[in-house]
Design a protein around this motif. Sequence first.
Motif, PDB file in Angstrom:
ATOM      1  N   SER A   1      44.277  60.091 -14.119  1.00  0.00           N
ATOM      2  CA  SER A   1      43.900  59.741 -15.501  1.00  0.00           C
ATOM      3  C   SER A   1      43.774  60.443 -15.918  1.00  0.00           C
ATOM      4  O   SER A   1      43.238  62.175 -15.200  1.00  0.00           O
ATOM      5  N   ALA A   2      44.698  61.209 -17.133  1.00  0.00           N
ATOM      6  CA  ALA A   2      44.695  62.023 -18.405  1.00  0.00           C
ATOM      7  C   ALA A   2      43.571  63.326 -18.124  1.00  0.00           C
ATOM      8  O   ALA A   2      43.732  64.141 -17.556  1.00  0.00           O
ATOM      9  N   HIS A   3      42.704  62.525 -18.667  1.00  0.00           N
ATOM     10  CA  HIS A   3      41.479  63.697 -18.624  1.00  0.00           C
ATOM     11  C   HIS A   3      40.756  64.192 -17.384  1.00  0.00           C
ATOM     12  O   HIS A   3      39.888  65.210 -17.813  1.00  0.00           O
ATOM     13  N   LYS A   4      41.001  64.799 -16.343  1.00  0.00           N
ATOM     14  CA  LYS A   4      40.987  64.843 -14.830  1.00  0.00           C
ATOM     15  C   LYS A   4      41.947  65.605 -14.766  1.00  0.00           C
ATOM     16  O   LYS A   4      41.711  66.976 -14.036  1.00  0.00           O
ATOM     17  N   ILE A   5      43.050  66.396 -15.507  1.00  0.00           N
ATOM     18  CA  ILE A   5      43.609  67.067 -15.268  1.00  0.00           C
ATOM     19  C   ILE A   5      44.381  67.783 -16.517  1.00  0.00           C
ATOM     20  O   ILE A   5      45.394  68.708 -16.130  1.00  0.00           O
ATOM     21  N   GLY A   6      43.714  67.624 -17.270  1.00  0.00           N
ATOM     22  CA  GLY A   6      43.836  68.811 -18.268  1.00  0.00           C
ATOM     23  C   GLY A   6      44.782  68.462 -19.669  1.00  0.00           C
ATOM     24  O   GLY A   6      44.905  68.721 -20.698  1.00  0.00           O
ATOM     25  N   GLY A   7      44.538  66.862 -19.054  1.00  0.00           N
ATOM     26  CA  GLY A   7      45.004  66.132 -21.032  1.00  0.00           C
ATOM     27  C   GLY A   7      44.034  65.535 -21.743  1.00  0.00           C
ATOM     28  O   GLY A   7      42.749  66.041 -21.557  1.00  0.00           O
ATOM     29  N   LEU A   8      44.012  64.455 -22.480  1.00  0.00           N
ATOM     30  CA  LEU A   8      43.379  63.911 -23.460  1.00  0.00           C
ATOM     31  C   LEU A   8      42.714  63.199 -22.823  1.00  0.00           C
ATOM     32  O   LEU A   8      42.950  62.401 -21.576  1.00  0.00           O
ATOM     33  N   LYS A   9      41.507  62.961 -23.372  1.00  0.00           N
ATOM     34  CA  LYS A   9      40.663  61.598 -22.829  1.00  0.00           C
ATOM     35  C   LYS A   9      41.437  60.488 -23.714  1.00  0.00           C
ATOM     36  O   LYS A   9      41.306  59.898 -25.187  1.00  0.00           O
ATOM     37  N   GLY A  10      40.723  58.893 -22.400  1.00  0.00           N
ATOM     38  CA  GLY A  10      41.211  57.950 -22.756  1.00  0.00           C
ATOM     39  C   GLY A  10      43.152  57.818 -23.460  1.00  0.00           C
ATOM     40  O   GLY A  10      43.941  56.829 -23.712  1.00  0.00           O
TER      41      GLY A  10
END
Length: 392
Positions: free
Chosen positions: A199-208
């Motif tokens: 999931s992107a938002h757990k590594i500094g990306g966007l949610k979704g």
Amino acid sequence: MPERSYFDWNATTALRAQARQACEAALALAGNPSSVHAEGRAARALIERAREEVAALVAARPSDVFFTSSGTEANMLALTPAIETADEKQPRSRLLISAIEHASVRAGGRFARDAMEELPVDTDGRLDLAALAAAVAKTPRPLVSLMLANNETGVIQPVAEAAAIVHAAGGLIHVDAVQAVGRIACDFDMLGADLLTLSAHKIGGLKGVGALVRRSDEIHIADPLIRGGGQERGIRAGTENVTGIAAFGAAAAVARRQRATEAAHMLALRNSLETGLRAISPQAVIFGAGAERLPNTTLFASEGMKTETAVIAFDLEGIAVSSGAACSSGKVQPSHVLAAMGLSPPVARGAVRVSLGWDTAESDVERFLNAWRKLASALSKGQRGIDDFTAV
Ligand code: PLP
């Protein structure tokens, strides 16, 4: 707004600067990645670059990465009886999961409730491998889904050992690496995974934005969740979220380069937080402390503490912590993770999760410990309300 300290990185992380830049670059492009003209090709190039970065983060091949709308969707996509391999086209008969999985795995994907089985964990919250071996031995063509690290306790699961057991029984294993990736080494082959969720938002990306990664093209999901225009090689239709995917790639690149340094930074601070916590409250319980844990997570409870009250009390002191358990409705549900670890409801009802990130500083830990000193003192006087806490 007064200064605050964010200790809820397991819920979501800060957006990395490189991911923000990637968003801006993607937003400047007009093309649809499926179009053949130059604008379309430019958008496609961003996606394929991101695919390479996400693949590299888990040492997989880019052609085995499929972008989705979230970790939840990737889990849902993976959990289907219709996973075919080169030698096995028959449906998977049952889904075996551990008792501490995320809600998106507990929901079971496309498996019927009565085709699912939960496997126990020990008191530190680690999967019982003997129970797994017994379960797969009596299940033809099982699909097993395990998390690499638990979102509440941070406890790391024996995934490589589990994968060997599952494969020896002719099964497949899906690994939910959402909380682990970027925090501990996460190499696809070393884990022995067949499918893996990110999931992107757990590594500094966007949610979704998320991704499902497969071992090789020998693994095929025969019933995609979303069908239509054939994007993501038919596994996930719908025009791609170019902005979110580009940011995911940028975040993955930084996470891969900086993982070891960031993990060491978080671990040092997490250890000093736990030392401080124990010095203030020797009777406090840190869940899963006997097991290997993520370097950034502490789930603890102290006598008399109630999760809701404590989370609000910390918030009033400028500190964002969480219950750890699912609370999407704003109301804390009893934790199935702590229940599976055999903890009595009164202890489990007081658990607070503190999760750190690459931006966490020593001053944040100090602010946390100062706030805890006040709360612990109010609790020891039997003053359990928020008003009592803030008045101390
Ligand atoms: N799996 C685990 C272990 C998680 O902690 C989460 C989110 O908290 C998810 C899956 C779901 O990911 P997403 O928020 O991208 O749907």
